[in-house]
Each structure stands twice: as C-alpha cells, then as structure tokens.
Design a protein around this motif. Structure first.
Motif, short mmCIF file in Angstrom:
data_model
loop_
_atom_site.label_atom_id
_atom_site.label_comp_id
_atom_site.label_asym_id
_atom_site.label_seq_id
_atom_site.Cartn_x
_atom_site.Cartn_y
_atom_site.Cartn_z
N MET A 171 0.83 -1.21 0.00
CA MET A 171 0.00 0.00 0.00
C MET A 171 0.86 1.25 0.00
O MET A 171 0.54 2.24 -0.69
CB MET A 171 -0.93 -0.01 1.22
CG MET A 171 -2.04 -1.04 1.15
SD MET A 171 -3.01 -1.11 2.68
CE MET A 171 -3.61 0.57 2.77
N SER A 172 1.96 1.24 0.78
CA SER A 172 2.85 2.41 0.81
C SER A 172 3.46 2.65 -0.57
O SER A 172 3.55 3.80 -1.02
CB SER A 172 3.95 2.20 1.85
OG SER A 172 3.41 2.05 3.14
N GLU A 173 3.88 1.58 -1.23
CA GLU A 173 4.44 1.74 -2.57
C GLU A 173 3.39 2.29 -3.53
O GLU A 173 3.68 3.18 -4.35
CB GLU A 173 4.97 0.40 -3.07
CG GLU A 173 6.18 -0.11 -2.30
CD GLU A 173 6.61 -1.49 -2.76
OE1 GLU A 173 5.92 -2.04 -3.66
OE2 GLU A 173 7.62 -2.01 -2.23
N CYS A 174 2.16 1.78 -3.41
CA CYS A 174 1.08 2.29 -4.27
C CYS A 174 0.80 3.76 -3.98
O CYS A 174 0.56 4.56 -4.90
CB CYS A 174 -0.18 1.45 -4.08
SG CYS A 174 -0.05 -0.24 -4.70
N GLU A 175 0.80 4.12 -2.67
CA GLU A 175 0.55 5.53 -2.31
C GLU A 175 1.63 6.43 -2.90
O GLU A 175 1.34 7.50 -3.45
CB GLU A 175 0.49 5.67 -0.80
CG GLU A 175 -0.75 5.05 -0.16
CD GLU A 175 -0.72 5.15 1.35
OE1 GLU A 175 0.29 5.68 1.89
OE2 GLU A 175 -1.68 4.71 1.99
#
Length: 512
Positions: free
Chosen positions: A193-197
């Motif tokens: 999720m952090s990478e996607c954000e």
C-alpha cells in the motif's frame, strides 16, 4: 458535621466526592476483610476447644476394662490358634481361606483403582469446569468483536491448513502461529500500500507540475485523490480527442487575436506616449526656458526607444508566434502551443524575477528614453539634457520644474485654452530648502503656464514670493495646540505685502 466531606455540596462536579466515597469504601473493605480473618481464627479456636472438651468427656466416661488391652489380646490370640487348628485340619476351609485372601487382594486392588480413577475423574471435571469458565468469560468479554462470516471462513481455512490438528493443549501455540502469519501478510500488504501511495502521489505531483493551471489548489497527496479522480472522470467523459480539431481552430484564431491585441497594445501605448509628448512639447513651446538680453531659448523633450534586450526578445517571440498562426501543420501547431504556454506561464508567474520581467516588457513607459533639447528662437540646439547628467543642481531643478509644469498644463486643459481648466496648484512646505533664485524661477515657470499658486512657506521666502502673489495670511501655532490666522493686505501696484518696515528688514536679513 461541617468537617465531614461526605455531606458537602460540590456544585456541578462530583468527581472529588466520588473519589472520597471510593477511598472510604476501600478502607471499609479492608476492615471487613481483617474482621473476617479474626472471626475465622476465633471459630477455629472454638472448634479445637470443643474437640478437646469431647475428648476429655470421653476419657472421663471410660472404664478400666475398656482400656485394659491385655485380656483382649490374649483372647484374640486364642481365637487365632483355634482358627489355624481348624484350617489345618480341614482342607476345604483352607481353600476357602485362600480364596478369601485372594478376593481381599482383588478387592484391595479394585478399591485402589477406583480411588485413582475417582481422583482422575475429579481432575478432569475440574479442568472441564475451568475451561467452561474461561469460555464463558471470553464469550462475555465486551472487547472481543464478533467475527464476520468472511473472517470466520478465513480463520477456519488457516487453522485447517496447519500441520497439527487443533487440540486444547496446543491451541495457544497454533493461535500464535496463525497470528504471526496474519501479521506478516499485514506487513506485506502495508508495504505494498505504501508503494502504491507513493506511486499515486508521484503521478499527482507530475500532473501538478505539468498542468499547474488545471491543478490549481490541489495538493499531491492522497487526501486530494477524489478531486484528481473527478478531473480524470471529466477528461474521460469530455471526449477531448473528438474536440481536437476545434482545439486547433481556437489555437489559430484566439491566440492570433490575443497576440495581435497584445502587439497592438504595445504599439498603441508607444504611439500614445509620442502623441502626449507632442502635446507637452506644444506647451513647452509657449513658455521660454531661459531668457537673457541676448537670447531666448525653449525646451523640447525628444522621446526615443531604449532598445532593451528583454523587450526586443519579447516582441520577437510575439512576431514568431503570429507568423505561424494560420499554418495547417499539426506538429508546428503543437510546438507553437508549447511556446505560447511557456510565454503565458512566464507572464502569469509570481516569481520575483518573472514579475520584474513582466513589468519591464509590458510597461511601455520603461521602453522609452526622454532627452531634453534646449533650442533658441531659430531652432538651433543650445544644450542637451539627458537625465540631468553632468548638470548643476540648479539646472536639474529648473529642468524638472519646467517638465512638471508642462505636464500639469497638458493634463489640466491642453493648449487650446488661455488658462488651464483647473488652475490652482497647492504646494505645502514650498521652497523650504530652496534658494531665492530657484524660488523665483519656479514661480515664473508656473505663472507663465497660467497656474494660480497657493503656497505654504516659511517667513524667509516671503520677500522672494511677493511679486507672484495677490494676498497672504500669517499662521501661528502655540504649544502645538492653539493656532491663529492673521490676514495681510497686498499692494498690487508695488507688488509687495503691507507689512511694517521692520518686518521687511527682518525678512531681508533672513534671506540674505
């Protein structure tokens, strides 16, 4: 009792009173526990005393024959000998006796097994009760959130996938194993999720950088995602490719019109400055700049272009954009659009450097240079004034005053009237630091242009100003609070104020 805090009224907040009650309740609970311990100890003492009394009573009621064991032991021994004699002489009785002994052993073993089984049963019952109590506490725990069907299904699948079957003795270790697995998956999901954000925020930041006009007011954060998606939906539903031809048509027509309007504005502004300077020069031609017995000169202002590099490049960019306005080449139109966008972004930028550049290229007044040329009556050039360089202070003052009066004359009525439409000119603290020569010079300049001068000046300038005024009043202020006005008569024939002789002498002394 006024000192008893339990009966105090505390207004709208009873937290202190409640804390007092809780403290008293704890103290009473401690006292009750202590008293219960004391009662228990006294009860045990009373039971022990009662047992001793019973034993004592029993000893009191005993007879000697009840405690004399010797005859009893002798009788028992006689009976045992008779039984042995009977058994030794009777085989059947001996067999029966052996069977009885064996049965006694069987009964003893069975009784031991029964006691062991009873103990094991009681332990199992205790564990069952303990587990039931634990289960009931867990079911009644309000902090435990009931699982949804999907969560329950997921947990069942995870426990079924374990190598060991679920039992009560290994339940805790299996739960920890499942928790570790879930936490690992949560960590991987959070990292994903952090990478996607970060990926999404980079896309937002690129959009903001590439399209600042469209992204005005938006931040490149996930909080602004609904606004970005709304713009995306609008772009997708607008069908921009279908309007591409319309875009190029507007690019050709609107940009051409706007650039032509901007170019026309710059040209008209320059033309207006030249026209206004013609009118100012007409005003300057009516009044001599310098007069002497041998020569009378006039001042003219000659405007010329400064040829600034920024202005020249700006005009070239406009002309280049206009030269390709009607081209059908799409690639050329795209490059022209990018050039126009860079130009518009620089014009609309709030950066200090771009603001200075915008002021320089759009303010046509800064594109012009004004040179003062002093000529005689026959048109021969006598002197050139370029920004007052190389001139004395008096010459620069005279030049500035003459230009100011001519500009006012133009603004307040042009040249077709004998006097300005609005003639009064008010000067406060007039000629406070000027010498008498410049004061007379300035008043002559304004008088020649037809202005009515209203000046407030110190007493030292009165003698110089007398030939140019038609009346005066003296103003005095005491203690910076009380002011007074004294009207002074003016002698028009003599062109001086009707003041006492000593006043003229004092003023003369001050001026000199």
């Amino acid at each position: 009792d006024v000192g008893d805090r339990r009966y105090w009224v505390l207004g709208f907040d009873n937290r202190e009173k409640l804390a007092l009650y809780r403290k008293q309740a704890q103290e009473l609970a401690d006292k009750i526990s202590d008293l219960e311990e004391r009662i228990k100890a006294l009860t045990e003492q009373e039971g022990a005393r009662a047992k001793r009394a019973i034993h004592c009573q029993t000893l009191v009621n005993l007879q000697w024959q009840e405690v004399d064991v010797a005859p009893l032991l002798t009788g028992i021994d006689k009976l045992e000998r008779r039984i042995r004699d009977a058994l030794e002489g009777n085989t059947e009785l001996k067999n029966v006796a052996d069977q009885i002994e064996r049965q006694k052993k069987v009964v003893k073993d069975a009784d031991g097994a029964l006691r062991k089984t009873t103990i094991d049963y009681e332990k199992v019952v205790g564990k069952v009760d303990e587990h039931e109590e634990t289960l009931k506490n867990l079911q009644d725990d309000p902090t435990i959130v009931p699982l949804t069907p999907r969560q329950q299904q997921g947990l069942d699948e995870r426990f079924d996938a374990l190598r060991d079957p679920v039992r009560l003795d290994n339940l805790d270790s299996l739960i920890r194993t499942v928790e570790r697995s879930i936490n690992q998956e949560i960590g991987e999901i959070n990292r994903s999720m952090s990478e996607c954000e970060r990926f999404i925020e980079k896309r937002f930041d690129k959009f903001v950088h590439d399209w600042p006009a469209e992204a005005e007011g938006l931040d490149a954060t996930l909080a602004a995602a609904p606004d970005f998606f709304a713009k995306l939906t609008r772009l997708e539903t607008d069908g921009l490719p279908a309007h591409e031809q319309r875009f190029f048509e507007l690019l050709e027509s609107q940009s051409h019109q706007n650039l032509a309007a901007l170019s026309t504005y710059l040209s008209d502004a320059r033309k207006e400055i030249l026209e206004r300077m013609d009118l100012v020069n007409d005003s300057l031609a009516q009044v001599p700049f310098n007069q002497s017995t041998n020569q009378t000169t006039f001042l003219q202002i000659d405007p010329s272009d400064r040829q600034l590099p920024d202005v020249r490049e700006f005009k070239q960019e406009i002309q280049q954009a206009l030269s390709h306005a009607w081209s059908e080449d799409r690639e050329l139109a795209e490059s022209r659009f990018l050039a126009l966008r860079r130009l518009v972004e620089r014009l609309s930028s709030q950066e200090p450097e771009n603001k200075r550049w915008r002021q320089a290229v759009l303010d046509v007044r800064q594109h012009m240079e004004f040179i003062g040329r002093e000529t005689d009556e026959s048109g021969v050039e006598v002197e050139v004034y370029r920004s007052g360089s190389g001139k004395s202070g008096g010459q620069r003052q005279k030049l500035a005053t003459t230009c100011l009066a001519a500009a006012l004359r133009y603004q307040l009525g042009g040249n077709e009237h004998g006097v300005p439409m609005y003639a009064p000119v008010v000067l406060d603290e007039a000629f406070d630091k000027a010498d008498n020569e410049f004061t007379a010079l300035a008043m002559n300049i304004f008088k020649n242009f037809g202005f009515q001068m209203i000046v407030a000046t110190p007493l030292k300038s009165v003698m110089t100003l007398e030939p140019f005024i038609g009346g005066a009043c003296f103003i005095d202020i005491s203690d910076r609070r009380i002011s007074g006005v004294l009207m002074i008569e003016y002698d028009s024939e003599q062109q001086h104020l009707k003041l006492p002789a000593h006043t003229h002498q004092e003023a003369s002394i001050e001026i000199s």
